[in-house]
Design an enzyme around this catalytic site. Sequence first.
Site, short mmCIF file in Angstrom:
data_model
loop_
_atom_site.label_atom_id
_atom_site.label_comp_id
_atom_site.label_asym_id
_atom_site.label_seq_id
_atom_site.Cartn_x
_atom_site.Cartn_y
_atom_site.Cartn_z
N GLU A 851 5.36 7.89 -6.04
CA GLU A 851 4.45 8.10 -7.16
C GLU A 851 4.59 9.51 -7.75
OE1 GLU A 851 0.57 5.52 -6.67
OE2 GLU A 851 1.02 6.53 -4.77
N GLU A 871 2.34 0.50 0.08
CA GLU A 871 0.88 0.47 0.19
C GLU A 871 0.35 -0.92 0.53
OE1 GLU A 871 1.50 4.33 -1.85
OE2 GLU A 871 2.47 2.36 -1.85
#
Length: 997
Positions: A851, A871
């Site tokens: 990210e 995730e």
Amino acid sequence: MVRQDPLMPMRTARIIGEASVRSLLQREAASTSAAPTEAHFSRDFAHTFGETALVTAQPDEIMERVLDFKSFGKWFTLHADWPNGAPGQVTSGSQYIEDVRILGTPARVQWTVTHYAPPAAFAIEGTGPMGTTVGIWFGAKETPAGTELTVTGGFHSDALKGPMGSLVASTLQAATKEALGNLTRLLNGAPAEPSSTGQAGAFTRQIPPPSGPRPDPVLHAPSGKLVDPWAPVLTGIGQTVHRPNSADTIQSPLELAAHAARIAIKDAGNARLLDSRVRVSAVSTVSWAYGDDQAALLARELGIDDAELVQSAPLGGDAPQRLVSDAAQSISEGQLDVAIIAGAEAFASLAIAQKSGAAPDWDRPHSGAGAPRRVGSDRPGNNEAENAAGLLTPAPMYALMESALRGALKRDIREHVTAISSLWSRFSAAATKNRFAWLPEYHSPERIADHAADNRPIASPYTKLMTANLTVDQGAALVLCSAATAAAAGIPPQHWVFIHAAAHAEEEWHVSERHSIAEVPAIGAAARAALAHAGLTIDDVKHLDLYSCFPFAVEAAAQQLSLPLDDPARPLTQTGGLTFAGGPLNNYSTHGIAALATQLRNEPTAYGLATALGWYATKHAIGIYSAQPPRTLFRQIDAGLRMRRPPKRRVRTNYSGEALVEGYTVTYQSNGSPEALIVSCITVDGDRVLARATEAEYVALGEATDLLDTTITLTDGAVSSLGAHRNTSTGTVRDRLLSTGAAHVPSLMVEWDGPLCVITLNRPQVRNAIDLALALEIERAIDTFEADPDARVAILRGAGTDFCTGMDLKAAAKGQFPVTPRRGLLGLTGTPPVKPVIAAVEGNALAGGFELALACDLVVAAEDASFGLPEARRGLVAAAGGVLRLAQRLPRAIALELAYTGAPISAHRAYELGLINRLCAPGDAAQVARNLAHVIAESAPLSVELSKRIVDESPGWPVTEAFSRQSEIASAASFSDDAAEGIRAFDEKRAPRWSGR
């Protein structure tokens, strides 16, 4: 036209001297049985304050609001927190603890309710740091005109003597007035106004940018050179000193500042200057509270109806130079024609008024103007450890740093006292030549060093004649304008003093967290930046004025600037310094610049340098001046942005064990008797501990013995044993402890390479996983990069074998999530900078690491790098922009596959998907990113920024509007200085010199 405060008919505002408070309390006691008498305060207060207002609310409604402690912060401007929770219902004898901020400094007060008789009255008394006592009484009484709401109080502190006590009293008076106004508004159903000590927003008038092209160069006849029409020049100088001898002769700070400004305008020689685009900049006054209205009131005193208003931060001796630098920058950009900078203090008048019991009539009707723009930092000067040690005022803090400097210079006490008293003696000699000096009298070194009734010890090694003299009535002002404006106004060029360059920088903010309390590297960084921009070295500078509140400030600055302390051909002061010339708090440096400019007018080929500082040698500002035209266009430089800072130290407040004394001071009471020993010491781990001891044996040892480099034993942060003799190996131990720095390796490293900023995540032991501390460091580094006008491109990389593996899950499990105030998750992903950022990826960029890379504009990756969002396999969602940015950049099915499976993808696959700009051999990512960054840096920065906006914003534009919106954004570049420069450079076959404008 002046707009009256709408609440003015309902309230009166006045400062109440001690006699006035006593009289008020007596009148209240006579008029109502419920009103408190003097007996309701169990102690006498050295300083008192008070305010009264008429409100329409009933007494019970008023007292209900006063006793609603959960909403206390909505109106009581000094309130910070209830550390044990807001009090519930209180009665006489109830106790509670409150955290407050006074002069930006946090303090904790233990309150006791001493009088409880609602709805008529409520009184509290408390004890704060260093035995400070304070009392506040709220009273409400019905009258035919409405309910009279009165707040009176007082405080006493042996640690806050003389002008410092008056300073705090003035602050409490202003806070009482502001709080009462807020309370009145809340009772009337209106929201409270923001505190006047905050950063202000809108101001009276924003001066429009220049409407046409840059004017033609201006001939500077004395040098025969053509100068830039927007070169900032100092054309007016004004100083005033007022010596009141009775209550009838006192003057307010506003009157003194306006008088100095009129002198400066007259010195400029042409009042028509005020018909131009004018800025009025006020150096914030401390001796009287004008709040955010000071610049507007000053403009009104000068008869200037349409001015841009600017004020300095509430506290800081760096203020005058920062205001000069700020005005000079605006002038150099064609945004401004004329600036008037003025300030004053009237502590001498205030002292006479207080002694006579008179209440100075210094308030002025509200100007009706909006809040001015603020310049400078208003951060609190102390941390809790420093407050607990009794370092509440400048004298003991500077004395502590002075002793540490003595240790660094390897001097004994007698040798060092001789050196600093000789330095100050030379400053007193300079004051005898300054007609505006408050104490124009020569003092020998022996006189300055010796303890006497009129030269009592303050904090060893400082006597009264080594400290700033604040009890003065002094004002100073400067007039700046552009060379074109000065020429058009007919101001003789012989009267011009050019401002060549200016810079500012901050030390590690809190003294106790600095690597060395004996050094001020930020002033060195500022000086080098300003001199380099001006094309000078320190050897080219003949005239100097170093800020001189205490000897340490001069010695440490001279050390950074490579200046000798005793060169008779190049003295370090133009005025005599804050002891002898006078120390009008924030405004001293206006006098220093005025004196320096006067000298440069008389010696037009010479260069001058002035320094200024705020708090405890914390925030620095510097200016380079000369009657010679500058070699380059003026520039104000934030030298702190690229300053290489030594590692900060951890401060420990409950340390137990042995440590080495690096600095100490003994503080004294007003009668000259010793009060306490304050020590700063370094533990074997490189941490710092501050301790205060009031035991007679320790204080006596501090007076009689050189404690530097001795061993101290502490128990829970308190002195339990103090060595009286140095160990023979101490020098080696001291050098090791003071040179190795803090025991903690920085989690983020920042390197500057011209226009490039290289930011390295430095937690390889946890694969550069990001905890809250690192996220805050990332945010600060990105903020710094974005604020630096010379910075073009940032490169984000990781130390060790991985780029980043995301959030530190162990820290998150403890509730420490890496979310920062401005840039969100991971210190970057929520709000990336407007300037380009390149991710240089080696190894793994997983979860938050991926990210982070996606939050960058470009990605360079090693061929063996790996990317992924795992995730979903942990019951989470990649909410730091991972899923969102993949959805924006990839086909839906591919984005969903990456999010669903959490499976890593190779650098080659990411390159095929268009997520990576460059692939390179393992180990080469950082260098390839640098090469790419240098290419980008060659482009016009405004063009790069606007192009990024179009790319980021255009996906949401309607098709029919896309082209027009693109043109709207791009037009800012089409009519910029850089567009004109690009055409000229192409025509002249040279590299362009971008300005970013």
